[in-house]
Each structure stands twice: as C-alpha cells, then as structure tokens.
Write an enzyme that holds these catalytic residues in place. Structure first.
Site, PDB file in Angstrom:
ATOM      1  N   GLN A 104     -12.577   2.917 -14.450  1.00 36.49           N
ATOM      2  CA  GLN A 104     -12.053   1.618 -14.026  1.00 36.49           C
ATOM      3  C   GLN A 104     -12.589   0.547 -14.967  1.00 36.49           C
ATOM      4  OE1 GLN A 104     -13.408  -0.602 -10.409  1.00 36.49           O
ATOM      5  NE2 GLN A 104     -11.253  -0.472  -9.843  1.00 36.49           N
ATOM      6  N   TYR A 174     -10.529  -9.938  -9.116  1.00 31.57           N
ATOM      7  CA  TYR A 174     -11.121  -9.868 -10.452  1.00 31.57           C
ATOM      8  C   TYR A 174     -10.222 -10.685 -11.405  1.00 31.57           C
ATOM      9  CZ  TYR A 174     -14.719  -6.570  -9.062  1.00 31.57           C
ATOM     10  OH  TYR A 174     -15.817  -6.008  -8.469  1.00 31.57           O
ATOM     11  N   ARG A 350     -15.088   5.665   0.751  1.00 38.59           N
ATOM     12  CA  ARG A 350     -16.198   6.016   1.631  1.00 38.59           C
ATOM     13  C   ARG A 350     -16.222   7.470   2.094  1.00 38.59           C
ATOM     14  NH1 ARG A 350     -15.108   0.749   5.135  1.00 38.59           N
ATOM     15  NH2 ARG A 350     -13.032   1.405   4.469  1.00 38.59           N
TER      16      ARG A 350
HETATM   17  C1  LIG Z   1     -19.781   1.151  -2.108  1.00 42.80           C
HETATM   18  C2  LIG Z   1     -18.422   0.696  -2.523  1.00 42.80           C
HETATM   19  C3  LIG Z   1     -18.231   0.163  -3.787  1.00 42.80           C
HETATM   20  C4  LIG Z   1     -16.950  -0.251  -4.195  1.00 42.80           C
HETATM   21  N1  LIG Z   1     -16.776  -0.695  -5.470  1.00 42.80           N
HETATM   22  C5  LIG Z   1     -15.515  -0.886  -5.933  1.00 42.80           C
HETATM   23  C6  LIG Z   1     -15.276  -1.124  -7.300  1.00 42.80           C
HETATM   24  O1  LIG Z   1     -16.194  -1.168  -8.119  1.00 42.80           O
HETATM   25  N2  LIG Z   1     -14.000  -1.286  -7.687  1.00 42.80           N
HETATM   26  C7  LIG Z   1     -12.943  -1.232  -6.805  1.00 42.80           C
HETATM   27  O2  LIG Z   1     -11.790  -1.381  -7.203  1.00 42.80           O
HETATM   28  N3  LIG Z   1     -13.142  -0.999  -5.503  1.00 42.80           N
HETATM   29  C8  LIG Z   1     -14.391  -0.803  -5.052  1.00 42.80           C
HETATM   30  N4  LIG Z   1     -14.596  -0.489  -3.742  1.00 42.80           N
HETATM   31  C9  LIG Z   1     -13.429  -0.381  -2.851  1.00 42.80           C
HETATM   32  C10 LIG Z   1     -12.904   1.060  -2.787  1.00 42.80           C
HETATM   33  O3  LIG Z   1     -12.419   1.491  -4.027  1.00 42.80           O
HETATM   34  C11 LIG Z   1     -11.798   1.187  -1.742  1.00 42.80           C
HETATM   35  O4  LIG Z   1     -10.735   0.347  -2.133  1.00 42.80           O
HETATM   36  C12 LIG Z   1     -12.293   0.825  -0.352  1.00 42.80           C
HETATM   37  O5  LIG Z   1     -13.570   1.386  -0.114  1.00 42.80           O
HETATM   38  C13 LIG Z   1     -11.356   1.304   0.758  1.00 42.80           C
HETATM   39  O6  LIG Z   1     -11.213   2.705   0.701  1.00 42.80           O
HETATM   40  P1  LIG Z   1     -12.005   3.708   1.691  1.00 42.80           P
HETATM   41  O7  LIG Z   1     -11.605   3.349   3.097  1.00 42.80           O
HETATM   42  O8  LIG Z   1     -11.508   5.065   1.293  1.00 42.80           O
HETATM   43  O9  LIG Z   1     -13.450   3.514   1.488  1.00 42.80           O
HETATM   44  C14 LIG Z   1     -15.862  -0.119  -3.302  1.00 42.80           C
HETATM   45  C15 LIG Z   1     -16.079   0.416  -2.037  1.00 42.80           C
HETATM   46  C16 LIG Z   1     -17.318   0.835  -1.635  1.00 42.80           C
HETATM   47  C17 LIG Z   1     -17.483   1.451  -0.271  1.00 42.80           C
END
Ligand SMILES: Cc1cc2nc3c(=O)[nH]c(=O)nc-3n(C[C@H](O)[C@H](O)[C@H](O)COP(=O)(O)O)c2cc1C
Length: 397
Positions: A104, A174, A350
């Site tokens: 990314q 961003y 997650r």
């Molecule tokens: C610890 C953590 C760090 C994250 N860092 C980023 C990131 O660097 N870039 C990004 O696009 N999304 C980031 N996200 C968002 C995730 O990519 C995702 O969109 C979000 O967690 C929802 O998906 P999930 O329900 O499967 O966790 C982060 C999420 C978590 C939990």
C-alpha cells in the site's frame, strides 16, 4: 485449497489484472508499526509470512509513504532504494507460502505529523487538523509534480522488490482522498469544485503508477464509498470515482470509507480504545486532550457486519474493474452474499490480526466467522510496539 463447504467460489482461483490469485480473500492494509526509522524490520517480514501462511491469496503490506514527508508515524515505512533488499526478503517469504504480495503506497497529505516530518502537511486546501492542533498547508500547482513523481518512483522500487501489486491509498482522508473530498478540497483551480475536477489529480497519480507498474504488476486503488460526515465525499460520487480510477489504469478498487482526521473509526466500527490510545501518545498535551475529550473528538460508530456491502452496490454495478469489499467482513455468509451481488473479493483486516489462520480455518469448514470482538485495541497497539490482537495476548494464546 478445497472449495468452501457452502459451495461458493470463495476458495477458487481468479484473475485480478495480470495476477492469478488462489482465492478471493486478501489481507487488508493494516499499518503494522514495525518499521523503525522507516525501514522494514524482521518483525514485519515474520508478520506477513504468518499472514501468507494463514491462507489469504494476497497480503497487503501497509502504509508505505512515497516520501518521508507523507508520514504520520515515525515507524511508518518510506520508500527508498536502501530498503529494497529487505523488502525483497519479505516478498520472497510471502511467495514461498504461495501468496501474492501487495504494497500500500500513499501520502498522509494534510494530516502528516510535523513532529515526524519536520514540515506542515501538504493538502489541496488549508484545513485544521484537530488532533494535530494545527493547519495543513495548501499545495500550489508546483507542489504537486513531486508527489506524482514520488508515487511513480515508489511503484518502480516496489516492483524491484518483488511486489505483485501496489495499492494506491486513495481513501481514508489521505492525500488523494483529500482532493476527492469537498470538505478538504476548496480549490478554485481546475483541481477543485465539481467531481470531474476533484478527481483529476488523484487519477493523474494513478495513471503515473500504472505506467511505472508495467504490465505484470497489478494496480489497485483503495477508495472511499463515503467520508462519513456531512460535507465530505458521499456515496453518490463513488461510482464515478471508481470509473475514473479504472480509466486511469487501475485493475481493481478496494471499497472502504472514513476520513482519518475527522471520522477515523468510520472505517473500523466498534469500540474506541481511549485508554490504550492515551497510553501510547507521546505528547503530554495531546495525552491530556485525548483523555479528556477523546470520546468527543473521535466519533464512535457501532459495529455491524459488512458495513459497506449494501451501500457499495452502485459501485459494483458501474465499475468496469473488480470491486474488492473491506469493512466488517468477518463471516463467511457475508462473503458468499457479497459474491452473489457481484463483489470480486474481500479484504480482511482485524480477522487476520486476531488469527492469521482464519482463512484456512474457513476453507476447512472449522469456523464460519471470526472471533474478533472489535475492541480495536489492535489499533492502539500499532503505535505501541506493533500491531497484534491484544485480547489474544491477554488470553495468553
Ligand atoms: C490496526 C489497524 C491498522 C490499519 N491501518 C490501515 C492502513 O494503514 N491503511 C488502510 O488503508 N487501512 C488501515 N486499516 C483499516 C483496514 O484496512 C480495514 O479497512 C478496516 O480494519 C476494516 O476491515 P476489518 O473489519 O476487516 O478490520 C487499519 C485497520 C486496523 C485494525
């Protein structure tokens, strides 16, 4: 891998641009906090080796800034030739597990942290970043040539490092998303105003990335369905944004939402880990602010499964390229339903932090949902020693 017990094609190979992926689950970019001095560490490599072994088709190494001034954490990677050998070790490790590797790439724009970068964040227009207690700096037309070049150079280096894909960060507030959002883009030139103008610069960046990627590398764009607040980019504009990115050369879009400096938990949903966020905040003033006003400053959004699935359907219907859904995809049934409705694949954050083996367990029919409880302490952990499931640590597993 065996087909899923439900009979959907979730565990069948498919084609994304130039790539053949082993199934339809991708590790979503989740900032790991494992790059001291902006360099990929052994911990980062082992983290992604474990995720790759756990069964996803592609893992996304998160947030690599295209320039050191595009960071908001000192532990965020920034691309330069010196780190290519370490990245190559990581992509080799991922490939040995039969998994593809995506990087990314992005720029924090207006919410870049001046304590990390030494300069005020570059943005389409001047806006106040509440949690930085400071203003972003409006970019002149001459300021934009460099980040365009940086995106292209970062892509070339990612290719050299063995990545199969780059994911341009065009969402979550961003830099590219700041251009798309009418809240942060109040420019009067041909990069502001109607959507056709607001999408112009982000699409130009994607075209540069496409050119630099060459034919063998996939280009994805993470974009917002919705910024999550009035005055931001709304869902009605998302299909046209996806089309513009596809026309600029993207092989697929990853559909998310939220705006880091305004609605950071819109993309996550669930609990706000205020106590852990306070513990990890180095500035005493901000620590005090967070502990007193954290719940007022950061809007809370209750968790619900597959929270962008229904809202994203117009994007699926109009996008010329595959749409990958992210956000609360924690149950097999939502992936099966999402496939039936036209989503090409699913990005999981997650669930794979909680348990990197989750995709394999799903494939074997051992589980049908993730046991992540959305406490979101993993989010605080990324700034406190590296991303991990804090609940699992406490359970002593
Ligand atoms: C610890 C953590 C760090 C994250 N860092 C980023 C990131 O660097 N870039 C990004 O696009 N999304 C980031 N996200 C968002 C995730 O990519 C995702 O969109 C979000 O967690 C929802 O998906 P999930 O329900 O499967 O966790 C982060 C999420 C978590 C939990």
């Amino acid at each position: 891998m065996e087909p899923t017990p439900s009979g959907s094609d979730l565990f069948q190979p498919w084609t994304l641009g130039p790539l053949r992926l082993r199934n339809r689950m991708i590790r979503s970019g989740c900032f790991e906090g494992m790059c001291p001095d902006g360099r990929p560490s052994e911990a980062l490599r082992e983290h992604h080796r474990a995720v790759a072994r756990g069964g996803v088709a592609m893992t996304t190494v998160a947030y690599c800034a295209v320039h050191p001034d595009g960071r908001s954490y000192a532990t965020e990677m920034w691309m330069r030739p010196e780190i290519v050998p370490a990245l190559r070790e990581m992509t080799d490790a991922i490939h040995r597990e039969g998994c593809a590797a995506s990087l990314q790439i992005g720029h924090c724009g207006g919410f870049s942290d001046p304590r990390v970068t030494g300069t005020r964040g570059l943005a389409p227009s001047r806006f106040f970043v509440t949690y930085r207690l400071g203003f972003a700096r409006e970019a002149g037309a001459e300021d934009l040539a460099r980040p365009e070049e940086d995106f292209a150079t970062t892509t070339r280096l990612a290719r050299e490092a063995g990545f199969d894909a780059v994911e341009v960060h065009g969402g979550h507030g961003y830099l590219l998303s700041q251009f798309l959002s009418p809240w942060s883009n109040r420019r009067l030139d041909d990069l502001g105003g109607p959507l056709a103008n607001r999408v112009r610069w982000p699409a130009r960046v994607v075209a540069r990335v496409r050119e630099a990627a060459g034919p063998a590398m996939a280009v994805l764009v993470k974009m917002n369905l919705d910024d999550g607040f009035p005055g931001g980019q709304r869902a009605q504009e998302a299909p046209a944004i996806a089309r513009a990115f596809a026309e600029a050369g993207a092989d697929g879009v990853v559909l998310s939402g939220g705006f880091t400096s305004r609605t950071p938990f819109y993309m996550l949903r669930g609990d706000l880990p205020v106590r852990e966020m306070v513990q990890n905040e180095p500035s005493p003033l901000r620590r005090l602010g967070l502990s007193l006003f954290g719940r007022l400053l950061v809007p809370v959004h209750p968790y619900q499964d597959a929270f962008f699935l229904e809202g994203g359907l117009p994007v699926v219907q109009e996008s010329p390229v595959p749409v990958i859904l992210v956000g609360g995809i924690h149950r097999r049934e939502d992936m099966t339903r999402g496939r039936a409705l036209g989503y090409a694949a699913f990005a999981l954050g997650r669930p794979t932090i909680r348990d990197p083996e989750f995709p394999s367990r799903l494939a074997r029919g051992e589980v049908d949902h993730s046991d992540c409880d959305r406490c979101n302490r993993c989010v605080a952990a990324m700034d406190g020693g590296g991303v991990r499931c804090v609940t699992r640590d406490l359970e002593g597993r």
